[in-house]
Scaffold this active site. Structure first.
Site, short mmCIF file in Angstrom:
data_model
loop_
_atom_site.label_atom_id
_atom_site.label_comp_id
_atom_site.label_asym_id
_atom_site.label_seq_id
_atom_site.Cartn_x
_atom_site.Cartn_y
_atom_site.Cartn_z
N CYS A 114 0.85 -1.20 0.00
CA CYS A 114 0.00 0.00 0.00
C CYS A 114 0.88 1.24 0.00
CB CYS A 114 -0.90 0.04 1.24
SG CYS A 114 -2.10 -1.28 1.37
N ASP A 115 0.40 2.28 -0.63
CA ASP A 115 1.09 3.56 -0.55
C ASP A 115 0.10 4.69 -0.76
OD1 ASP A 115 4.18 4.41 -0.49
OD2 ASP A 115 3.01 5.91 -1.57
N SER A 116 0.27 5.75 0.02
CA SER A 116 -0.65 6.89 -0.04
C SER A 116 0.06 8.17 -0.45
CB SER A 116 -1.29 7.11 1.35
OG SER A 116 -1.99 5.98 1.78
N GLY A 145 -2.86 3.52 -3.06
CA GLY A 145 -2.73 2.38 -3.95
C GLY A 145 -2.65 1.09 -3.16
#
Length: 204
Positions: free
Chosen positions: A76-78, A113
């Site tokens: 995950c990445d923000s 994501g």
């Protein structure tokens, strides 16, 4: 994928907030930090950037693990989209303060994501969660105090929803978990695409 397997979820992220979201949802994820250099991804737009980073994290960790048909790796990445710019973590306190001076009283879109990889099956599923964030019209003194706390330096967009920064967010439109770093409804959908019910990950 078979649904009678006792699946294990591996979170390719150092974020304690993401792990806490999973734990609260009954999922005891293992954590393996990817060590991915986020600076190598060009910030084209928030959607593309968040998904590319999530994919890199998941695939990097998956490549280092021994074969296990029960293992699923989640990356995950923000990043925050604000006035056509992409904001990851601020480089220093000065940058964090400048961002907040611009963001206060305005709105941005937090993109997270999600990329899920089956270690042996090779199956993959990915998507981006989007949540509109309306920032409070905070004072200079509040910005200075918040930046001095150190919290904005550790997170995308220089704010949190589940920490001190929650007081500086008037409202959101969308999934709050997505802002914190992981959307549980989105994860459920990705798992379903791979034939895995989210209930199979619940602790017993």
């Amino acid at each position: 994928m078979q649904t009678d397997i006792a699946y294990r979820l591996i979170l390719a992220s150092a974020s304690p907030a993401r792990r806490a979201l999973l734990t609260g949802a009954g999922i005891d994820a293992e954590v393996i930090v990817s060590g991915v250099d986020e600076s190598v991804v060009e910030h084209e737009d928030a959607y593309t950037t968040s998904l590319a980073l999530a994919r890199m994290k998941a695939r990097t960790v998956a490549a280092e693990l021994p074969a296990d048909p029960a293992a699923l790796v989640l990356g995950c990445d923000s990043v925050l989209e604000f006035e056509n710019e992409v904001f990851g973590k601020p480089a220093d306190p000065v940058e964090a303060a400048k961002r907040w001076s611009r963001m206060r009283g305005k709105s941005g879109v937090l993109h997270t994501g999600h990329h899920l990889t089956g270690l042996v099956s090779g199956l993959q599923a990915e998507a981006v969660g989007r949540t509109v964030v309306h920032f409070a019209d905070v004072s200079d003194a509040e910005i200075d105090a918040y930046v001095a706390s150190g919290e904005p330096l550790q997170v995308a967009g220089a704010f949190t929803l589940d920490g001190r920064g929650g007081a500086f967010v008037d409202r959101i439109e969308g999934d709050p978990g997505n802002v914190i770093g992981l959307s549980l409804p989105l994860l459920r959908n990705l798992l379903a695409q791979m034939g895995v019910p989210i209930t199979s990950l619940w602790r017993h």
